[in-house]
Scaffold this active site. Structure first.
Site, PDB file in Angstrom:
ATOM      1  N   VAL A  40       7.718  -1.475  -2.700  1.00 23.60           N
ATOM      2  CA  VAL A  40       6.987  -0.585  -1.783  1.00 23.60           C
ATOM      3  C   VAL A  40       7.475  -0.793  -0.353  1.00 23.60           C
ATOM      4  O   VAL A  40       7.259   0.055   0.499  1.00 23.60           O
ATOM      5  CB  VAL A  40       5.460  -0.808  -1.842  1.00 23.60           C
ATOM      6  CG1 VAL A  40       4.922  -0.447  -3.226  1.00 23.60           C
ATOM      7  CG2 VAL A  40       5.058  -2.218  -1.460  1.00 23.60           C
ATOM      8  N   ASP A  41       8.116  -1.930  -0.102  1.00 20.17           N
ATOM      9  CA  ASP A  41       8.553  -2.233   1.268  1.00 20.17           C
ATOM     10  C   ASP A  41       9.779  -1.450   1.700  1.00 20.17           C
ATOM     11  O   ASP A  41      10.134  -1.443   2.876  1.00 20.17           O
ATOM     12  CB  ASP A  41       8.830  -3.740   1.409  1.00 20.17           C
ATOM     13  CG  ASP A  41       7.555  -4.548   1.268  1.00 20.17           C
ATOM     14  OD1 ASP A  41       6.500  -4.036   1.657  1.00 20.17           O
ATOM     15  OD2 ASP A  41       7.614  -5.685   0.764  1.00 20.17           O
ATOM     16  N   MET A  57       0.083  -1.869   4.175  1.00 20.26           N
ATOM     17  CA  MET A  57       1.005  -2.964   3.904  1.00 20.26           C
ATOM     18  C   MET A  57       2.268  -2.874   4.772  1.00 20.26           C
ATOM     19  O   MET A  57       2.517  -1.862   5.410  1.00 20.26           O
ATOM     20  CB  MET A  57       1.389  -2.958   2.430  1.00 20.26           C
ATOM     21  CG  MET A  57       0.261  -3.420   1.529  1.00 20.26           C
ATOM     22  SD  MET A  57       0.740  -3.389  -0.219  1.00 20.26           S
ATOM     23  CE  MET A  57      -0.548  -4.418  -0.942  1.00 20.26           C
ATOM     24  N   GLY A  58       3.066  -3.928   4.713  1.00 23.25           N
ATOM     25  CA  GLY A  58       4.311  -3.957   5.467  1.00 23.25           C
ATOM     26  C   GLY A  58       4.329  -5.114   6.441  1.00 23.25           C
ATOM     27  O   GLY A  58       4.108  -4.945   7.629  1.00 23.25           O
ATOM     28  N   GLU A  88      -0.070  -4.342   8.510  1.00 24.80           N
ATOM     29  CA  GLU A  88      -0.642  -5.694   8.452  1.00 24.80           C
ATOM     30  C   GLU A  88       0.214  -6.693   9.229  1.00 24.80           C
ATOM     31  O   GLU A  88      -0.273  -7.750   9.625  1.00 24.80           O
ATOM     32  CB  GLU A  88      -0.759  -6.154   6.999  1.00 24.80           C
ATOM     33  CG  GLU A  88       0.586  -6.150   6.263  1.00 24.80           C
ATOM     34  CD  GLU A  88       0.513  -6.653   4.829  1.00 24.80           C
ATOM     35  OE1 GLU A  88      -0.486  -7.285   4.453  1.00 24.80           O
ATOM     36  OE2 GLU A  88       1.479  -6.408   4.067  1.00 24.80           O
ATOM     37  N   TYR A  98      -4.362  -3.164  -2.247  1.00 26.50           N
ATOM     38  CA  TYR A  98      -3.712  -2.802  -3.513  1.00 26.50           C
ATOM     39  C   TYR A  98      -3.846  -1.322  -3.859  1.00 26.50           C
ATOM     40  O   TYR A  98      -3.031  -0.786  -4.618  1.00 26.50           O
ATOM     41  CB  TYR A  98      -4.286  -3.629  -4.667  1.00 26.50           C
ATOM     42  CG  TYR A  98      -3.776  -5.050  -4.736  1.00 26.50           C
ATOM     43  CD1 TYR A  98      -2.711  -5.477  -3.952  1.00 26.50           C
ATOM     44  CD2 TYR A  98      -4.350  -5.975  -5.608  1.00 26.50           C
ATOM     45  CE1 TYR A  98      -2.244  -6.782  -4.019  1.00 26.50           C
ATOM     46  CE2 TYR A  98      -3.886  -7.279  -5.687  1.00 26.50           C
ATOM     47  CZ  TYR A  98      -2.828  -7.678  -4.891  1.00 26.50           C
ATOM     48  OH  TYR A  98      -2.368  -8.974  -4.975  1.00 26.50           O
ATOM     49  N   ARG A 118      -0.661   0.803  -3.384  1.00 24.59           N
ATOM     50  CA  ARG A 118       0.521   0.666  -4.239  1.00 24.59           C
ATOM     51  C   ARG A 118       0.200   0.928  -5.710  1.00 24.59           C
ATOM     52  O   ARG A 118       1.106   1.043  -6.541  1.00 24.59           O
ATOM     53  CB  ARG A 118       1.152  -0.720  -4.076  1.00 24.59           C
ATOM     54  CG  ARG A 118       0.365  -1.833  -4.738  1.00 24.59           C
ATOM     55  CD  ARG A 118       1.053  -3.185  -4.541  1.00 24.59           C
ATOM     56  NE  ARG A 118       0.540  -4.150  -5.501  1.00 24.59           N
ATOM     57  CZ  ARG A 118       0.748  -5.459  -5.448  1.00 24.59           C
ATOM     58  NH1 ARG A 118       1.470  -5.958  -4.454  1.00 24.59           N
ATOM     59  NH2 ARG A 118       0.269  -6.259  -6.357  1.00 24.59           N
TER      60      ARG A 118
END
Lengths: 419, 419
Positions: free
Chosen positions: B143-144, B190-191, B247, B297, B300
């Site tokens: 996902v990154d 996220m990230g 994040e 979560y 993703r």
């Protein structure tokens, strides 16, 4: 008899389907030009009526009105503003009558929850109290599902679906990571007073697909020891577990669990949700790796995963409101009546507003399992049909093609009014 | 020549589409029984290989394998476990060879991100280093979106779509409430190292539907004063604004903003995300009403809103991995090559693993707008195609009908091995 115009306003927290009610109402009103003139929407709810900030819905093309059915949020703006009683605030009611007179308004449609039902009731009595003839119809809307009489409330089914789908997906995720990583996932959902939304998280587990889900209801006093014991048991048995926690969960001291009086390193008060509080307990009490999420507005705005049942009911109540108005009713609310569970069938009913205003429907005690952490079969039977069916919005460039109306203002006829 | 079996494992954080890669791989392998025997999956990733905990994918009906295409998470379990170098941990490599020999495994398929590419590279060298002939192929997943050479990474497009849709829906929600209530909504995504996911939130705003969105990138040192000034300006101009915060955002001191050293009323250390920290600033600095959410979560795992482009690419890379293996390749990874932007077209390419392992692709500086709070047109051109198209899973009783495999264990042939 001259044809009267109508006023429509959205009230309180918005939902994924309140605009579907607006679509049902506006399309039906347009289909009866011999009975209802233009529909004026209040910009930002009832405030728009008080300040004479009216939106001319008649200037929107029919296709834009139809697109409301698949657009979340409140297309005309909503507000949190409760009219006081006539005794306490006669000035505002007199102002409303001036607005109604100036714009030839004979129908008042109010789309909201419990507080709004109360406001709508007061407006419906204006003929008696202040001599202005108006028919006021309330259209139910609340993600909290706490309006009485109606079997469910438009807006709730879609939040329920969002939470159930999210819990299912998060549970699948954690299950695949649990061997070496996260073992407990906690999702915080809405519901300050009643656990309807948290309960929906329980639908992610079923007889043919068991998922170890713990539900923390606002109706059940939180007991850390019991909660940790249950979590520990699930993790030992399944390797992981997921938790759905209502924002309204309270401890034995009667305080919200989220209200921890958090301070930063400098001693400044900080915000916190309840999910990180639960996560902390899991870490400190069991030493397990956790993750947590907070759905917040996403859950009630998620038109992309709306329940088809919910969309249809929201539309139907908006439509019925107009039909009831045309039939001469005043001071009523369309309801959803459940006919059967399996297959799920329902019809639109009607209730007097006096039976709705200021009455809160709580979760029945027999919807919560004996240990306080799950839902019963009875609850499941009630909830399941409400998330049935999908109703996808159209997409453009990978994103839902939600409509933004022009929201053209109606020319003002009166002097300014301070609220 | 006897037909060799294959080993397949999922590695690292799971995604909405890693199982689509598994489907592409397993379906393609089954279509070539003359070239590839059974495919054994590692239960919980590479750990399953080391502990001889192998799953017999051959015992799953084809329809179950096909259902993986629409099922999020890692169907065989994943893990966070990085093999050390051969010098540092010869024992584990020798164990792998024993497993491969015992089960006649000649193909090693590893489905993961940067760390996994490195592990896969080491396995691909086993013929040279320890004399065991094996073809190792890496299938990209993260996902990154930080793998080099490939234009994008399977898994990212669906998270990007989830974040863009969520920001759009939350923005519509706040816009309708802002008159009397919430004016700023903050979503944490996220990230930790790169702002790809946060950048996707910017897609909710476009030329024909402007939304006042502020993006907080981990690449940009957080400046509270500038942030508050921008928020204030947006709220004054539009009545509201929404913020998507990675994040991984850090302050001038180089510390994560989320790491505030929070204490409860008793002085105990508490968890916090970055979203409530930003919300706090908005409250204290501007006195505005806020709401905040943390996707965690959910973002993703959200197969229900997966990008069709992403699903197709994930499937295609799994399929290509088998085709490359059959063609005799070793130590390679299928890549996604962009052919054109508009219309978006792409094809599968190939890269040597040595060029992928331990290389991180960061967001180009010219993808971030000059003030550091938005995305440029160039970034938009890159991101938009990746969220194109929908690929809805089938539903049953209102919920996605995700598959749970039987995951039957292969009989062990070797002695136990402690990892």
């Amino acid at each position: 008899m001259t044809i009267k115009n109508a006023f429509y306003a959205q009230s309180g927290g918005v939902t994924a389907v309140i605009n579907a009610s607006a679509a049902g109402l506006l399309e039906t009103a347009r289909a009866h030009p011999d009975k209802i003139g233009n529909v004026y929407a209040g910009r930002n709810g009832i405030i728009g009526a008080l300040t004479e900030d009216l939106i001319d819905t008649g200037s929107e093309p029919l296709e834009a009105i139809r697109a409301l059915r698949h657009t979340p949020s409140g297309a005309f703006g909503s507000c949190r503003y409760k009219l006081k009683s006539l005794e306490d605030n006669r000035r505002e009611y007199e102002r409303l009558i001036k607005i109604f007179k100036a714009h030839n308004i004979g129908y008042f449609f109010y789309n909201g929850g419990g507080d709004s039902a109360d406001t709508c009731l007061k407006v419906s009595q204006l003929a008696d109290t202040l001599g202005y003839p108006i028919q006021a119809i309330h259209i139910p809307k609340t993600v909290d599902n706490d309006l009485p009489v109606t079997d469910c409330c438009p807006g709730f089914g879609s939040v329920a679906k969002y939470v159930a789908v999210s819990m299912l997906e998060a549970s699948f995720d954690v299950a695949s990571m649990a061997k070496t990583s996260t073992k407990v996932f906690i999702l915080e959902v809405m519901g300050r007073h009643a656990g309807w939304i948290a309960a929906a998280g329980g639908l992610a587990s079923s007889k043919d697909r068991h998922v170890p889900i713990i539900i923390l209801f606002p109706e059940v006093t939180f007991d850390e020891e019991k909660f940790l014991a249950k979590t520990d048991r699930y993790v030992k048995e399944y390797g992981y577990c997921t938790v759905v926690v209502s924002e309204g969960v309270k401890g034995a001291d009667g305080k919200f669990l989220s209200d921890q009086g958090l301070r930063d390193a400098f001693g400044h008060a900080q915000l916190g949700g309840v999910a990180p509080v639960i996560a902390n307990m899991v870490r400190n009490g069991l030493g397990l790796k956790y993750h947590w999420g907070v759905s917040d507005y996403l859950q009630r705005a998620a038109r992309h995963i709306a329940s088809r049942t919910d969309v249809e009911q929201a539309y139907a109540t908006g439509k019925a409101a107009v039909e009831y108005a045309i039939a001469g009713y005043n001071s009523v609310m369309p309801t959803i009546e459940r006919i059967s569970n399996s297959p799920y069938t329902w019809k639109i009913g009607m209730v007097e507003l006096s039976k709705v205003a200021n009455v809160e429907k709580m979760m029945p005690a027999d919807f919560i399992s004996e240990d306080g952490f799950g839902i019963t079969d009875k609850c499941r039977e009630y909830l399941s049909p409400l998330i049935e069916g999908e109703d996808y919005p159209p997409y453009k460039n990978g994103l839902p093609d939600y409509i933004r109306l022009k929201n053209t203002a109606v020319a003002k006829k009166l002097a300014e009014f301070k609220i």
